[in-house]
Design a protein around this motif. Sequence first.
Motif, mmCIF file in Angstrom:
data_model
loop_
_atom_site.group_PDB
_atom_site.id
_atom_site.type_symbol
_atom_site.label_atom_id
_atom_site.label_comp_id
_atom_site.label_asym_id
_atom_site.label_seq_id
_atom_site.Cartn_x
_atom_site.Cartn_y
_atom_site.Cartn_z
ATOM 1 N N VAL A 62 -36.730 108.692 5.031
ATOM 2 C CA VAL A 62 -35.558 108.156 4.335
ATOM 3 C C VAL A 62 -35.752 106.669 4.086
ATOM 4 N N LYS A 63 -35.628 106.257 2.834
ATOM 5 C CA LYS A 63 -35.843 104.857 2.470
ATOM 6 C C LYS A 63 -34.539 104.129 2.239
ATOM 7 N N VAL A 96 -17.084 110.302 -1.594
ATOM 8 C CA VAL A 96 -17.305 111.658 -1.070
ATOM 9 C C VAL A 96 -18.752 112.119 -1.263
ATOM 10 N N ALA A 97 -19.486 111.464 -2.143
ATOM 11 C CA ALA A 97 -20.884 111.823 -2.373
ATOM 12 C C ALA A 97 -21.780 110.703 -1.861
ATOM 13 N N SER A 98 -23.035 111.037 -1.625
ATOM 14 C CA SER A 98 -24.010 110.027 -1.229
ATOM 15 C C SER A 98 -25.316 110.304 -1.944
ATOM 16 N N VAL A 99 -26.135 109.270 -2.078
ATOM 17 C CA VAL A 99 -27.457 109.435 -2.657
ATOM 18 C C VAL A 99 -28.475 108.941 -1.636
ATOM 19 N N VAL A 100 -29.468 109.770 -1.366
ATOM 20 C CA VAL A 100 -30.485 109.442 -0.373
ATOM 21 C C VAL A 100 -31.844 109.377 -1.052
ATOM 22 N N LYS A 101 -32.580 108.303 -0.797
ATOM 23 C CA LYS A 101 -33.934 108.149 -1.338
ATOM 24 C C LYS A 101 -34.929 108.521 -0.251
ATOM 25 N N ILE A 102 -35.855 109.423 -0.571
ATOM 26 C CA ILE A 102 -36.845 109.873 0.406
ATOM 27 C C ILE A 102 -38.242 109.539 -0.117
ATOM 28 N N GLU A 103 -38.974 108.764 0.642
ATOM 29 C CA GLU A 103 -40.348 108.434 0.244
ATOM 30 C C GLU A 103 -41.253 109.576 0.674
ATOM 31 N N ILE A 104 -41.950 110.215 -0.262
ATOM 32 C CA ILE A 104 -42.763 111.361 0.128
ATOM 33 C C ILE A 104 -44.245 111.052 0.212
ATOM 34 N N ALA A 105 -44.793 110.291 -0.658
ATOM 35 C CA ALA A 105 -46.196 109.904 -0.585
ATOM 36 C C ALA A 105 -46.309 108.725 -1.518
ATOM 37 N N GLU A 165 -32.193 105.055 7.533
ATOM 38 C CA GLU A 165 -33.460 104.666 6.933
ATOM 39 C C GLU A 165 -34.534 104.738 7.995
ATOM 40 N N GLY A 166 -35.666 105.307 7.653
ATOM 41 C CA GLY A 166 -36.759 105.450 8.602
ATOM 42 C C GLY A 166 -36.825 106.849 9.213
#
Lengths: 69, 69, 69, 69, 69, 69
Positions: free
Chosen positions: A13-14, A21-30, A51-52
């Motif tokens: 998780v970055k 009511v909503a959230s946006v999550v950024k995930i670093e994959i490669a 994060e992390g």
Amino acid sequence: MRISARNQIEGVVKKIEKGEVASVVKIEIAEPAILTSMLTKEAVEDLDLKEGDKVEAVIKATEILILKE
Amino acid sequence: MRISARNQIEGVVKKIEKGEVASVVKIEIAEPAILTSMLTKEAVEDLDLKEGDKVEAVIKATEILILKE
Amino acid sequence: MRISARNQIEGVVKKIEKGEVASVVKIEIAEPAILTSMLTKEAVEDLDLKEGDKVEAVIKATEILILKE
Amino acid sequence: MRISARNQIEGVVKKIEKGEVASVVKIEIAEPAILTSMLTKEAVEDLDLKEGDKVEAVIKATEILILKE
Amino acid sequence: MRISARNQIEGVVKKIEKGEVASVVKIEIAEPAILTSMLTKEAVEDLDLKEGDKVEAVIKATEILILKE
Amino acid sequence: MRISARNQIEGVVKKIEKGEVASVVKIEIAEPAILTSMLTKEAVEDLDLKEGDKVEAVIKATEILILKE
């Protein structure tokens, strides 16, 4: 525990943006790819996402479109 | 041309299985990850998808679940 | 392991119909309710789904519509 | 009027949280199960959803994942 | 009966292709536009869908992507 | 560039409502039909969507339900 979803991608998780009511999550994959997920704020809090965190992005096969030049 | 989907992952078509009306396409995204997409057989034929094709997997942010240990 | 999907319903696999690339699985959740899931045949085989298996149906909150009289 | 979605679960609206453009609705389906749906705030207002309303949760078969221990 | 889905488009069933467990239905919405829906074969049979039937295509707002040149 | 999604409908952006992390976009497709899409606010900003923009609404075949009287 196994899940039927054909696609599970490990990442970290970055960034988390919480709306009302909503959230946006950024995930670093490669490096340098980033996945973006929109889900309920409740889910983010329930999983205690920070994060992390090491997570897996899970995507059902019926949800993937294909783009070709 | 730009698409609103937050997630576009480059890959190569590895395998195509055609059913009567549905098809399953395997996309290699980064060794050794493989994405699996289920779509109409018509879409596979319309894009003339073949093994070895360079494609992008497109995923809307609302379709990504998150799994955490 | 926790998943962000807000909806997880326990049930028992009642019936599996396999097509060429897709499958349909019937899950009994509470007499006499039955959920119907369509997924890849590969997923059904990978989880080794059999009638009588205890499973959970997992549904992301963005996928539920509401019907009102 | 019949709908193609294979899954229709009767329940009662327990709680509604409105964000700026999205809303989250909690539906009690059978004690003590609760379904969570995220939809546009407009939809919530258009159906005049209130706590205590009898509704049906509608889920297309392609949107259900299966989890197995 | 009202449904939360923001998008309901009237049309006429033009063609039905049945696979073993999935089916594809073509809906003519306004000359010459055609919508394509993939659903369970069971749903097609349960609604007794036939070419010429008047139907509505129902699409949840979270399922629509936007493409811009 | 071609996309596997079976449904692409041309329209014009009529209205954009931005929430904190989600947005709702109204697309006029043919008088007087309006499509409603919910997506991340980031996507709206990334495509620089403005009222009057010509866009295409893109919908995967697995996301269309059918309603019949």
